[in-house]
Scaffold this motif. Structure first.
Motif, PDB file in Angstrom:
ATOM      1  N   ARG A 175       3.983  10.213  -8.265  1.00 53.91           N
ATOM      2  CA  ARG A 175       2.722   9.509  -8.234  1.00 53.91           C
ATOM      3  C   ARG A 175       2.958   7.780  -8.003  1.00 53.91           C
ATOM      4  NH1 ARG A 175      -2.083  12.198 -11.057  1.00 53.91           N
ATOM      5  NH2 ARG A 175      -3.200  10.825  -9.764  1.00 53.91           N
TER       6      ARG A 175
ATOM      7  N   TRP B 138       6.697   4.610  -9.328  1.00 53.37           N
ATOM      8  CA  TRP B 138       6.610   5.988  -9.061  1.00 53.37           C
ATOM      9  C   TRP B 138       6.995   6.816 -10.158  1.00 53.37           C
ATOM     10  CZ3 TRP B 138       9.512   6.225  -3.706  1.00 53.37           C
ATOM     11  CH2 TRP B 138       9.097   5.177  -2.630  1.00 53.37           C
TER      12      TRP B 138
ATOM     13  N   ARG C  69       0.756  -1.120  -0.106  1.00 55.00           N
ATOM     14  CA  ARG C  69       0.016   0.131  -0.039  1.00 55.00           C
ATOM     15  C   ARG C  69       0.906   1.364  -0.041  1.00 55.00           C
ATOM     16  NH1 ARG C  69      -3.146  -1.705   3.559  1.00 55.00           N
ATOM     17  NH2 ARG C  69      -2.022  -0.833   5.467  1.00 55.00           N
TER      18      ARG C  69
ATOM     19  N   ASP D  70       4.500   6.507  -0.809  1.00 55.00           N
ATOM     20  CA  ASP D  70       4.397   7.036   0.537  1.00 55.00           C
ATOM     21  C   ASP D  70       5.674   6.752   1.301  1.00 55.00           C
ATOM     22  OD1 ASP D  70       3.825   7.886   3.095  1.00 55.00           O
ATOM     23  OD2 ASP D  70       1.691   6.975   2.949  1.00 55.00           O
TER      24      ASP D  70
ATOM     25  N   ALA E  71       2.604   1.674  -3.381  1.00 54.93           N
ATOM     26  CA  ALA E  71       1.434   1.891  -4.532  1.00 54.93           C
ATOM     27  C   ALA E  71       1.251   3.320  -4.311  1.00 54.93           C
ATOM     28  CB  ALA E  71       0.046   1.244  -4.305  1.00 54.93           C
ATOM     29  N   ALA E  72       1.395   3.948  -3.091  1.00 56.80           N
ATOM     30  CA  ALA E  72       1.077   5.489  -2.973  1.00 56.80           C
ATOM     31  C   ALA E  72       2.262   6.379  -2.985  1.00 56.80           C
ATOM     32  CB  ALA E  72       0.474   5.681  -1.700  1.00 56.80           C
TER      33      ALA E  72
END
Length: 240
Positions: free
Chosen positions: A220, A239, A178, A184, A181-182
């Motif tokens: 992103r 990304w 997760r 982050d 994927a973000a």
């Protein structure tokens, strides 16, 4: 500065010659990895750094053209890290660790566009703070940097997994996927290093290197693959 990154798993079984009769079982994963390398190429980096987990002998930088092989897995197949430029190996030159050999194989299969390539072997015990520092160092400066980050999730996802089943494995891998994927960086940097060891995760340190490189990059993320064949967590994220 970091302009793109791709997270891919690094099981030698990704290479069809190693997987042999089971090669078809990971066809979807290979396709996702090829798509991820395509995202890196589209970003037009000035240098690509392939980052992967490594034992002591394989840690640290590996130059363009460094050699690796899959002979340790029963296959007489050799690879090079990026274009070789006709250079002969230096005496005592280190062989690529398996993770970087898989990365080199991916680049060869994708017919990498000739952008300079470097390798970096990272020890899984490396603390999160130091991983982030390494990532910042890789991305520092004016050159456009892309990362190909090799690393597997937990090897304890099912009872038939190499490390048997651990009920915490699904949650850990889900959090890592997760976060990737973000794009982050904060969430990746927060992954628990001790838990990663318990869950036999081979990608934590490399993901946290990417987290350091990606701080404030404004990229992103996208998740291209997230499954656990053979009871081992594999995900592919980009990304850009």
């Amino acid at each position: 500065m970091l302009v793109a990154a791709a997270c891919c798993p690094c099981p030698p079984l990704l290479v069809p010659e190693v997987a042999s009769g089971a090669a078809g079982e990971l066809a979807g994963l290979r396709a996702a990895c090829m798509d991820a390398v395509g995202v890196l190429a589209a970003a037009r980096p000035e240098v690509l750094v392939v980052v992967g987990p490594a034992e002591q002998a394989g840690r640290g930088p590996h130059p363009q053209g460094a050699r690796g092989s899959f002979r340790g897995f029963g296959v007489d197949l050799a690879v090079r890290l990026g274009p070789a430029d006709g250079a002969e190996p230096e005496p005592g030159e280190r062989e690529l660790p398996p993770s970087l050999a898989v990365g080199a194989w991916l680049l060869e299969r994708a017919e990498w566009n000739g952008t300079p390539v470097e390798g970096l072997g990272v020890g899984e015990p490396l603390p999160a703070e130091r991983c982030a520092e390494v990532g910042r160092e890789v991305a520092a400066g004016a050159r456009r940097v892309a990362l190909l980050v090799m690393g597997d999730g937990s090897a304890r996802r099912t009872r038939k997994a190499p490390g048997y089943h651990d009920e915490l494995a699904d949650g850990f891998d889900a959090a890592a996927a997760r976060a990737a994927a973000a794009a982050d960086s904060v969430a990746l940097a927060a992954l628990d290093a001790e838990l990663a060891v318990d869950l036999q995760t081979a990608g934590r340190a490399c993901w946290q290197v990417a987290a350091g490189a990606g701080e404030n990059a404004g990229l992103r993320g996208a998740l291209l693959y997230d499954e656990a064949p053979y009871g081992v967590g594999y995900f592919v994220a980009t990304w850009s």
